[in-house]
Design an enzyme around this catalytic site. Structure first.
Site, PDB file in Angstrom:
ATOM      1  CG  ASN A   1      -1.955  -1.233   1.155  1.00  0.00           C
ATOM      2  OD1 ASN A   1      -2.875  -0.919   0.524  1.00  0.00           O
ATOM      3  ND2 ASN A   1      -1.667  -2.336   1.794  1.00  0.00           N
ATOM      4  CD  GLU A   2       4.813   1.513  -2.722  1.00  0.00           C
ATOM      5  OE1 GLU A   2       4.962   2.197  -1.620  1.00  0.00           O
ATOM      6  OE2 GLU A   2       5.394   0.767  -3.208  1.00  0.00           O
ATOM      7  N   PRO A   3       2.125   5.060  -1.006  1.00  0.00           N
ATOM      8  CG  PRO A   3       3.919   6.593  -0.707  1.00  0.00           C
ATOM      9  CD  PRO A   3       3.742   5.504  -1.027  1.00  0.00           C
TER      10      PRO A   3
END
Ligand code: PGA
Length: 256
Positions: free
Chosen positions: A157-159
């Protein structure tokens, strides 16, 4: 939004070495497996890959071999997998989990769940829906282990991942792909996409332990623990969880 002062200091535990921190977490996992067994229940573990949990898995394997810790009542769900990724490939998280844990303990192969990196993209959505259903059918995750990426990702879950995101197809951040480039012999070989449990999937776990070791994690650990809850750093959402622990070594804690 909670302010930095809302970071509950008691949820952070710092150890003088990653080895000591890993032994502490391994003991917690062993106690949970055993207490679930005594109650006649399955222990559902959410598992992470990467360099961070390697000594933890080694300690669990040691406890299995030397102290009789059984994984007979354990079911696991891994956080993520690259897409595409054949399971036998060196960088596959299926291979990682078998090499570091599953091949050395008595877990039933049918109790192991890892996102499928071999799927064609048009089948991923259906797979993700079923992955969520499987977790729910097991009664939810009792304990979720996490590392943290230098982007502040948990799982992949990236930025800008939302707090209520579920298991899905994602595009990897260039920093994450850069960090993986050595093990792939060049960034051009690192997959661009992955399947990951969502932030919401992770937050549904009854307990969460995030581990961070080494100097390279110190800046993101400080931003996570001392900054506001913000989707720009998905790990900050963990501070809203009622039963979370951040387990650090002194290097990762050095900028707090
Ligand atoms: P690492 O990765 O354990 O290899 O540092 C952690 C992560 O990216 O979540």
């Amino acid at each position: 939004m909670p302010s930095p002062a809302d970071c509950r200091i008691e949820i952070v535990q710092t150890f003088d070495s990653a080895a000591r921190a890993s032994r502490k977490v391994a003991n917690q996992i062993a106690e949970l497996i055993q207490s679930q067994r005594s109650a006649g229940r399955t222990c559902v573990l959410g598992l992470a890959t990467g360099s961070t949990p390697i000594s933890l898995y080694a300690e669990l394997v040691r406890m299995h071999k030397k102290e009789g810790l059984s994984f007979g009542n354990v079911t696991t769900f891994n956080l993520d997998e690259y897409l595409p990724m054949p399971p036998a490939q060196r960088q596959s998280y299926v291979r990682f989990m078998h090499e570091h844990l599953f091949d050395h303990v008595d877990i039933a192969p049918t109790n192991i769940h890892i996102p499928d990196g071999t799927l064609p993209v048009d089948q991923v959505e259906e797979f993700c829906r079923k992955y969520e259903c499987l977790i729910e059918a097991e009664g939810g995750i009792d304990l979720q282990l996490l590392g943290i990426g230098r982007t502040g990702h948990i799982g992949f879950n990236e930025p800008d991942s939302s707090q209520d995101s579920r298991t899905r197809l994602v595009t990897l951040d260039p920093i994450t792909r850069g960090d993986a480039s050595t093990s792939f012999d060049g960034i051009e070989n690192v997959p661009v996409q992955a399947i990951t449990m969502g932030v919401g999937t992770i937050m549904d776990a009854k307990k969460i332990i995030m581990m961070a070791f080494g100097n390279s994690k110190a800046p993101i650990v400080a931003r996570t623990l001392e900054g506001p809850v913000d989707s720009a750093i998905p790990a900050t959402f963990l501070k809203l969880h009622p039963n979370v622990e951040f387990v650090l070594d002194s290097a990762a804690a050095s900028k707090l």
